[in-house]
Design an enzyme around this catalytic site. Sequence first.
Site, PDB file in Angstrom:
ATOM      1  N   HIS A  74       3.369   1.903   2.097  1.00 33.51           N
ATOM      2  CA  HIS A  74       3.910   2.351   3.392  1.00 33.51           C
ATOM      3  C   HIS A  74       5.434   2.215   3.420  1.00 33.51           C
ATOM      4  CE1 HIS A  74       3.445  -1.824   5.594  1.00 33.51           C
ATOM      5  NE2 HIS A  74       4.599  -1.755   4.981  1.00 33.51           N
ATOM      6  N   ASN A 112       0.823  -1.217   0.000  1.00 30.92           N
ATOM      7  CA  ASN A 112       0.000   0.000   0.000  1.00 30.92           C
ATOM      8  C   ASN A 112       0.858   1.269   0.000  1.00 30.92           C
ATOM      9  OD1 ASN A 112       1.029   0.101   2.588  1.00 30.92           O
ATOM     10  ND2 ASN A 112      -0.944  -0.070   3.637  1.00 30.92           N
ATOM     11  N   GLU A 135       1.503   4.299   7.447  1.00 37.37           N
ATOM     12  CA  GLU A 135       0.444   3.826   6.566  1.00 37.37           C
ATOM     13  C   GLU A 135      -0.138   5.002   5.760  1.00 37.37           C
ATOM     14  OE1 GLU A 135       0.242   0.773   6.212  1.00 37.37           O
ATOM     15  OE2 GLU A 135       0.018  -0.378   8.050  1.00 37.37           O
TER      16      GLU A 135
HETATM   17  P1  PGA Z   1       8.327  -7.126   3.015  1.00 39.16           P
HETATM   18  O1  PGA Z   1       7.802  -5.849   3.790  1.00 39.16           O
HETATM   19  O2  PGA Z   1       9.779  -6.922   2.767  1.00 39.16           O
HETATM   20  O3  PGA Z   1       8.077  -8.283   3.984  1.00 39.16           O
HETATM   21  O4  PGA Z   1       7.547  -7.233   1.757  1.00 39.16           O
HETATM   22  C1  PGA Z   1       8.163  -4.588   3.336  1.00 39.16           C
HETATM   23  C2  PGA Z   1       7.392  -3.541   4.073  1.00 39.16           C
HETATM   24  O5  PGA Z   1       6.231  -3.780   4.427  1.00 39.16           O
HETATM   25  O6  PGA Z   1       7.951  -2.447   4.283  1.00 39.16           O
END
Ligand code: PGA
Length: 233
Positions: free
Chosen positions: A132, A130, A137
């Site tokens: 973030h 998304n 968020e």
């Molecule tokens: P991920 O998470 O490396 O497990 O995809 C990245 C994030 O949410 O910043």
Amino acid sequence: MVVKLEVINELDSLYNRAVELITEQLNNGANTFGLATGGTMLPLYEKIRQSDLDFSNCISVNLDEYVGIAQSHPESYRSFMNTQLFDAKPFKQSYLPNGEANNVQEEAQNYENLLKSLTLDFQLLGIGENGHIGFNEPGTAFTSETHVVKLTESTRKANARFFDSIDEVPKEAITMGIASILRAKCIVLIAVGEKKRAALEALVYGEVTEDIPVTCLQQHPNVIVLTDLDLSK
Ligand code: PGA
């Protein structure tokens, strides 16, 4: 466009490039590293564990930590960092927010004060589906400093793969804010896999908007993005 995009299709080469960027930083005298967790970082930390890089004169500061699970929980970010990096490559000092603090608001303020007392030479970032960064968020103010966040359902779902069930995924976290992150002198963001395409396109081609936190990086003078995604497709 100040974001420097490096498309490297082959993942081994992509992570070698990340190690190279960190090595350059060390060789140029950097000693304060902002670090990140998440599945994206696993191959990078594996390569660093196998390298001869030495961080024993360096300080690390992590982006975020869950609230409501013990630091000793295997999925706390403290445990992640110990297992993936610090046990093999100790830093002089390694900081993460304390998600077990009695007063997490006060802990967030203390962490921000710590960040302000340091100069982050380098910040490593992943990216959420998304958009973030850290646990900032969509809708987080670009002026935000370290704060307590309620995790969105999409983030909890994305992280449920690390827990026995979604009910066990924490509902809150302490995260560096957007403004805290943007103070780093150099930012390296790693985005791997199709799930990250929309967020990455927003970073590279989209307008700057608090609805997609990662777009804040367009306002930073020194960002390198490493990705296996060919955005022309
Ligand atoms: P991920 O998470 O490396 O497990 O995809 C990245 C994030 O949410 O910043």
